[in-house]
Design a protein around this motif. Structure first.
Motif, PDB file in Angstrom:
ATOM      1  N   LYS A  74      -8.695  -9.823 -11.866  1.00  8.44           N
ATOM      2  CA  LYS A  74      -7.798  -8.908 -12.595  1.00  8.44           C
ATOM      3  C   LYS A  74      -7.974  -7.454 -12.181  1.00  8.44           C
ATOM      4  O   LYS A  74      -7.098  -6.624 -12.432  1.00  8.44           O
ATOM      5  CB  LYS A  74      -8.024  -9.049 -14.098  1.00  8.44           C
ATOM      6  CG  LYS A  74      -9.383  -8.592 -14.592  1.00  8.44           C
ATOM      7  CD  LYS A  74      -9.537  -8.847 -16.076  1.00  8.44           C
ATOM      8  CE  LYS A  74     -10.911  -8.406 -16.579  1.00  8.44           C
ATOM      9  NZ  LYS A  74     -11.123  -6.965 -16.450  1.00  8.44           N
ATOM     10  N   ASP A  75      -9.106  -7.149 -11.533  1.00  8.13           N
ATOM     11  CA  ASP A  75      -9.380  -5.764 -11.137  1.00  8.13           C
ATOM     12  C   ASP A  75      -9.186  -5.523  -9.642  1.00  8.13           C
ATOM     13  O   ASP A  75      -9.584  -4.479  -9.120  1.00  8.13           O
ATOM     14  CB  ASP A  75     -10.818  -5.385 -11.536  1.00  8.13           C
ATOM     15  CG  ASP A  75     -11.032  -5.434 -13.046  1.00  8.13           C
ATOM     16  OD1 ASP A  75     -10.068  -5.110 -13.774  1.00  8.13           O
ATOM     17  OD2 ASP A  75     -12.138  -5.807 -13.485  1.00  8.13           O
ATOM     18  N   ARG A  76      -8.603  -6.486  -8.926  1.00 13.80           N
ATOM     19  CA  ARG A  76      -8.446  -6.340  -7.472  1.00 13.80           C
ATOM     20  C   ARG A  76      -7.109  -5.723  -7.072  1.00 13.80           C
ATOM     21  O   ARG A  76      -6.848  -5.518  -5.886  1.00 13.80           O
ATOM     22  CB  ARG A  76      -8.606  -7.698  -6.781  1.00 13.80           C
ATOM     23  CG  ARG A  76     -10.010  -8.252  -6.883  1.00 13.80           C
ATOM     24  CD  ARG A  76     -10.257  -9.428  -5.951  1.00 13.80           C
ATOM     25  NE  ARG A  76     -11.616  -9.914  -6.085  1.00 13.80           N
ATOM     26  CZ  ARG A  76     -12.205 -10.766  -5.250  1.00 13.80           C
ATOM     27  NH1 ARG A  76     -11.526 -11.236  -4.203  1.00 13.80           N
ATOM     28  NH2 ARG A  76     -13.442 -11.148  -5.441  1.00 13.80           N
ATOM     29  N   ASP A  77      -6.229  -5.493  -8.029  1.00 16.92           N
ATOM     30  CA  ASP A  77      -4.898  -4.936  -7.770  1.00 16.92           C
ATOM     31  C   ASP A  77      -4.102  -5.830  -6.825  1.00 16.92           C
ATOM     32  O   ASP A  77      -3.500  -5.380  -5.852  1.00 16.92           O
ATOM     33  CB  ASP A  77      -5.004  -3.507  -7.202  1.00 16.92           C
ATOM     34  CG  ASP A  77      -3.692  -2.739  -7.336  1.00 16.92           C
ATOM     35  OD1 ASP A  77      -2.799  -3.217  -8.076  1.00 16.92           O
ATOM     36  OD2 ASP A  77      -3.546  -1.689  -6.688  1.00 16.92           O
ATOM     37  N   ILE A  78      -4.147  -7.132  -7.127  1.00 17.93           N
ATOM     38  CA  ILE A  78      -3.376  -8.122  -6.351  1.00 17.93           C
ATOM     39  C   ILE A  78      -2.504  -8.918  -7.319  1.00 17.93           C
ATOM     40  O   ILE A  78      -2.763  -8.953  -8.521  1.00 17.93           O
ATOM     41  CB  ILE A  78      -4.296  -9.069  -5.533  1.00 17.93           C
ATOM     42  CG1 ILE A  78      -5.342  -9.757  -6.443  1.00 17.93           C
ATOM     43  CG2 ILE A  78      -5.026  -8.317  -4.433  1.00 17.93           C
ATOM     44  CD1 ILE A  78      -4.978 -11.100  -6.936  1.00 17.93           C
ATOM     45  N   ALA A  79      -1.476  -9.540  -6.789  1.00 21.70           N
ATOM     46  CA  ALA A  79      -0.649 -10.469  -7.571  1.00 21.70           C
ATOM     47  C   ALA A  79      -0.434 -11.711  -6.725  1.00 21.70           C
ATOM     48  O   ALA A  79      -0.185 -11.609  -5.519  1.00 21.70           O
ATOM     49  CB  ALA A  79       0.681  -9.833  -7.943  1.00 21.70           C
ATOM     50  N   MET A  80      -0.532 -12.874  -7.353  1.00 23.39           N
ATOM     51  CA  MET A  80      -0.448 -14.125  -6.607  1.00 23.39           C
ATOM     52  C   MET A  80       0.738 -14.957  -7.080  1.00 23.39           C
ATOM     53  O   MET A  80       1.002 -15.057  -8.282  1.00 23.39           O
ATOM     54  CB  MET A  80      -1.742 -14.924  -6.768  1.00 23.39           C
ATOM     55  CG  MET A  80      -1.873 -16.108  -5.825  1.00 23.39           C
ATOM     56  SD  MET A  80      -3.597 -16.578  -5.585  1.00 23.39           S
ATOM     57  CE  MET A  80      -3.410 -17.976  -4.461  1.00 23.39           C
ATOM     58  N   VAL A  81       1.435 -15.547  -6.117  1.00 25.47           N
ATOM     59  CA  VAL A  81       2.554 -16.459  -6.396  1.00 25.47           C
ATOM     60  C   VAL A  81       2.142 -17.842  -5.907  1.00 25.47           C
ATOM     61  O   VAL A  81       1.794 -18.014  -4.739  1.00 25.47           O
ATOM     62  CB  VAL A  81       3.847 -15.996  -5.694  1.00 25.47           C
ATOM     63  CG1 VAL A  81       4.987 -16.972  -5.994  1.00 25.47           C
ATOM     64  CG2 VAL A  81       4.221 -14.586  -6.135  1.00 25.47           C
ATOM     65  N   PHE A  82       2.190 -18.824  -6.819  1.00 24.82           N
ATOM     66  CA  PHE A  82       1.677 -20.153  -6.510  1.00 24.82           C
ATOM     67  C   PHE A  82       2.793 -21.111  -6.093  1.00 24.82           C
ATOM     68  O   PHE A  82       3.976 -20.870  -6.335  1.00 24.82           O
ATOM     69  CB  PHE A  82       0.945 -20.734  -7.733  1.00 24.82           C
ATOM     70  CG  PHE A  82      -0.283 -19.975  -8.128  1.00 24.82           C
ATOM     71  CD1 PHE A  82      -1.513 -20.268  -7.558  1.00 24.82           C
ATOM     72  CD2 PHE A  82      -0.221 -18.959  -9.071  1.00 24.82           C
ATOM     73  CE1 PHE A  82      -2.652 -19.571  -7.917  1.00 24.82           C
ATOM     74  CE2 PHE A  82      -1.352 -18.255  -9.439  1.00 24.82           C
ATOM     75  CZ  PHE A  82      -2.572 -18.564  -8.867  1.00 24.82           C
ATOM     76  N   PHE A  99       4.885 -10.867 -19.278  1.00 23.40           N
ATOM     77  CA  PHE A  99       3.643 -11.304 -19.904  1.00 23.40           C
ATOM     78  C   PHE A  99       2.412 -10.538 -19.390  1.00 23.40           C
ATOM     79  O   PHE A  99       1.590 -10.052 -20.180  1.00 23.40           O
ATOM     80  CB  PHE A  99       3.457 -12.812 -19.676  1.00 23.40           C
ATOM     81  CG  PHE A  99       2.269 -13.384 -20.392  1.00 23.40           C
ATOM     82  CD1 PHE A  99       2.270 -13.523 -21.769  1.00 23.40           C
ATOM     83  CD2 PHE A  99       1.138 -13.774 -19.694  1.00 23.40           C
ATOM     84  CE1 PHE A  99       1.181 -14.053 -22.433  1.00 23.40           C
ATOM     85  CE2 PHE A  99       0.037 -14.298 -20.348  1.00 23.40           C
ATOM     86  CZ  PHE A  99       0.057 -14.438 -21.722  1.00 23.40           C
ATOM     87  N   GLY A 100       2.281 -10.426 -18.078  1.00 21.91           N
ATOM     88  CA  GLY A 100       1.119  -9.742 -17.511  1.00 21.91           C
ATOM     89  C   GLY A 100       1.053  -8.276 -17.912  1.00 21.91           C
ATOM     90  O   GLY A 100      -0.038  -7.730 -18.150  1.00 21.91           O
ATOM     91  N   LEU A 101       2.202  -7.635 -18.004  1.00 23.67           N
ATOM     92  CA  LEU A 101       2.242  -6.227 -18.398  1.00 23.67           C
ATOM     93  C   LEU A 101       1.855  -6.065 -19.866  1.00 23.67           C
ATOM     94  O   LEU A 101       1.189  -5.092 -20.242  1.00 23.67           O
ATOM     95  CB  LEU A 101       3.636  -5.648 -18.150  1.00 23.67           C
ATOM     96  CG  LEU A 101       4.095  -5.608 -16.686  1.00 23.67           C
ATOM     97  CD1 LEU A 101       5.522  -5.074 -16.585  1.00 23.67           C
ATOM     98  CD2 LEU A 101       3.145  -4.766 -15.836  1.00 23.67           C
ATOM     99  N   ILE A 149       6.121  -8.912  -8.906  1.00 29.82           N
ATOM    100  CA  ILE A 149       6.689  -7.618  -8.537  1.00 29.82           C
ATOM    101  C   ILE A 149       6.498  -6.581  -9.636  1.00 29.82           C
ATOM    102  O   ILE A 149       6.168  -5.417  -9.369  1.00 29.82           O
ATOM    103  CB  ILE A 149       8.192  -7.761  -8.203  1.00 29.82           C
ATOM    104  CG1 ILE A 149       8.368  -8.538  -6.898  1.00 29.82           C
ATOM    105  CG2 ILE A 149       8.865  -6.397  -8.100  1.00 29.82           C
ATOM    106  CD1 ILE A 149       9.812  -8.948  -6.638  1.00 29.82           C
ATOM    107  N   VAL A 150       6.684  -6.986 -10.903  1.00 28.48           N
ATOM    108  CA  VAL A 150       6.621  -6.000 -11.997  1.00 28.48           C
ATOM    109  C   VAL A 150       5.240  -5.366 -12.114  1.00 28.48           C
ATOM    110  O   VAL A 150       5.108  -4.244 -12.624  1.00 28.48           O
ATOM    111  CB  VAL A 150       7.010  -6.636 -13.362  1.00 28.48           C
ATOM    112  CG1 VAL A 150       8.453  -7.103 -13.333  1.00 28.48           C
ATOM    113  CG2 VAL A 150       6.071  -7.774 -13.743  1.00 28.48           C
ATOM    114  N   ARG A 151       4.226  -6.026 -11.613  1.00 30.64           N
ATOM    115  CA  ARG A 151       2.876  -5.468 -11.687  1.00 30.64           C
ATOM    116  C   ARG A 151       2.658  -4.376 -10.652  1.00 30.64           C
ATOM    117  O   ARG A 151       1.684  -3.636 -10.730  1.00 30.64           O
ATOM    118  CB  ARG A 151       1.845  -6.587 -11.495  1.00 30.64           C
ATOM    119  CG  ARG A 151       1.796  -7.567 -12.649  1.00 30.64           C
ATOM    120  CD  ARG A 151       0.743  -8.621 -12.421  1.00 30.64           C
ATOM    121  NE  ARG A 151      -0.551  -8.014 -12.086  1.00 30.64           N
ATOM    122  CZ  ARG A 151      -1.584  -8.698 -11.625  1.00 30.64           C
ATOM    123  NH1 ARG A 151      -1.465 -10.004 -11.428  1.00 30.64           N
ATOM    124  NH2 ARG A 151      -2.719  -8.095 -11.357  1.00 30.64           N
TER     125      ARG A 151
END
Length: 364
Positions: A74-82, A99-101, A149-151
């Protein structure tokens, strides 16, 4: 935005099974890097180490200037799409994307703006009140992309996101992903076993096998100049032709011989083969073989047509050269039938010879 650096990155599972050997890879800021290879090659494990979902066994991982080996996901500033979308079925598209926001306690007005902007860019605005079960596979995958993307992360990680889609939808989503990357101008790392996806999407591709990085480069460079037989056979559809045989020298000339085939190598390639006389593999791509029914004056070898696949503007011709199989591409209206004896004229500037313990491309 950020670059990603892997320095001797390694993954060892319980029992001493090495999934990823010491890997070095530099992914540039804003680059679309594709990790490609067959199942079990270590590409998804590498991605999961970058995401923080797999513990790193050795080496260093940096995102930007920061060492993140022990930083939680959560602290790596990444977003993953599975691959399986991982959407909440009881939530609307809007709530899935938001949700994540909400977990990060982002202000409500900011959440609304980001979600609606992402939905518009992904052509999802009219579906925001629907639940995932009311969407097609392609629409669900776009929702999963929208949630990332929103993150506004520094790095996007995509793990085979198109593998659950049908062939037509995959082509459409490839285009959307490419346009999305051009719009967002962010770093993307994409894992796939599909070399067509790799060739069409990546600024560069990283070919992996058995936990090792085999070759990294621009798609066409990897296609035209494969460093070894594995890369040559994995990248390209239909696959490169391989004839098993040997290299020998007679007088001042160097030949590749196989079954009843005997090919004199041009001087520039012959010079590079002198240290590898003996067992070798001759490689040439189907589109670099010209088929003719009359024996040409130039260098050629003969084959017998087994069957033909009509593909509209071209036809793939499958032949036997001695006991070995060869594929060649021909113009759609070229008159040829199963059982024909033909000659194959290779483009000698585009042939490859693989030899040595690692079956490396010795003609590079």
């Amino acid at each position: 935005m950020a670059e990603v650096n892997l320095n001797k990155l390694k993954k060892v599972y319980d029992g001493g099974v090495i999934a990823v050997h010491e890997s070095d890879l530099h992914i540039e800021d804003k680059e679309f890097m594709v990790l490609v290879g067959p199942s079990g090659c270590g590409k998804s494990t590498t991605l999961r180490m970058i995401a923080g979902l797999e513990e790193i066994s050795g080496g260093e991982l940096k995102i930007g200037e920061r060492l993140v080996n022990d930083v939680p996901p959560k602290d790596r500033d990444i977003a993953m799409v599975f691959q399986n979308y991982a959407l909440y079925p009881h939530m609307t598209v809007y709530d899935n994307m938001a949700f994540g926001l909400k977990l990060r306690k982002t202000p409500k007005a900011e959440i609304d703006k980001r979600v609606r902007d992402a939905a518009e860019s992904l052509e999802l605005s009219e579906y925001l009140k629907r639940k995932p079960k009311a969407l097609s596979g392609g629409q669900r995958q776009r929702v999963a992309l929208g949630r990332a993307i929103v993150r506004d992360p520094a790095v996007f990680l995509l793990d085979e996101p198109l593998s659950n889609l049908d062939a037509k939808m995959r082509v459409s989503m490839r285009k959307e992903l490419k346009l999305l990357h051009q719009r967002l101008q962010t770093t993307m790392i994409y894992v796939t076993h599909d070399q067509v996806e790799a060739m069409t999407l990546g600024n560069r591709i990283c070919v992996m096998s058995h936990g090792y990085i085999q070759q990294v480069g621009k798609p066409l460079d990897v296609y035209d100049y494969p460093v070894n037989k594995f890369v040559a056979g994995f990248i390209g559809t239909p696959t490169m032709n391989f004839l098993e045989g040997e290299l020998l020298v007679e007088g001042q000339k160097t030949f590749f011989t196989s079954d009843h085939t005997r090919i004199e190598l041009p001087s520039d390639k012959a010079d590079k083969c002198q240290s590898y006389l003996g067992k070798a593999t001759f490689g040439v791509r189907p589109e670099k073989l010209t088929i003719t029914k009359d024996k040409p004056e130039g260098l050629s070898f003969s084959g017998k047509v087994e069957f033909i696949e009509k593909l509209g503007d071209t036809q793939q011709v499958f032949l036997k050269v001695g006991e070995q199989s060869v594929t060649a591409s021909a113009e759609a209206h070229f008159d040829i039938e199963a059982g024909d004896d033909v000659y194959l004229l290779p483009d000698m500037e585009r042939i490859h010879i693989f030899a040595g313990e690692g079956e490396n491309n010795i003609t590079l």
